[in-house]
Design a protein around this motif. Structure first.
Motif: not given
Length: 160
Positions: A115, A36, A133, A112
């Protein structure tokens, strides 16, 4: 479904630099990172000559420390180099990865976080890539012309 020219799996130094170069050249790039944020999995650092900062256009903010002495020891030899001038730096991988990701987004690419790659299949001249995700538990399907495995020793795409 979102379409990209290149999807790069793995936001480490190699994947980040690859995405940075491609985004700078106008490609529509997606860089995905399984954690993250970049403070996770910041397991390494890299000692490198000062020329590396200039060659790769890296700011001093990605440097953890500078060095002016280098000692190399092998089974039968030992070499030491020392200088009053700075000879090189040790990169801070968290800051380096954050910088590269920011460069990607500054040049129109997407990053992103949280993910991971799940699978891909080929459909004519493109790959359909399933990405999970992990932050919201949702799978996302994207299409790309080129899929790059920058997962290092995990080899997530190559060794499914």
């Amino acid at each position: 479904m979102k379409k990209f020219d290149v999807v790069i799996v793995g936001g480490g130094p190699a994947g980040g630099q690859c995405a940075r170069i491609l985004a700078r050249s106008g490609r529509k790039v997606l860089l995905i990172e399984r954690f993250k944020d970049f403070t996770k999995n910041s397991f390494s650092s890299a000692g490198t000559p000062l020329e590396t900062l200039k060659k790769f256009d890296l700011p001093k903010e990605v440097v953890g420390s500078f060095w002016n002495q280098l000692v190399i020891v092998t089974s039968n030899q030992r070499g030491a180099w020392q200088s009053e001038k700075i000879l090189g730096s040790v990169l801070d991988f968290t800051k380096l990865r954050e910088f590269l990701a920011k460069e990607v987004t500054n040049h129109g690419g997407e990053v992103w976080m949280g993910c991971r790659y799940v699978s891909h299949s080929n459909d004519h001249n493109e790959s359909l890539v399933t990405i999970k995700n992990n932050l919201i538990g949702e799978e996302i399907l994207v299409s790309t012309k080129v899929l790059v495995d920058a997962t290092g020793p995990n080899r997530s795409l190559m060794l499914q």
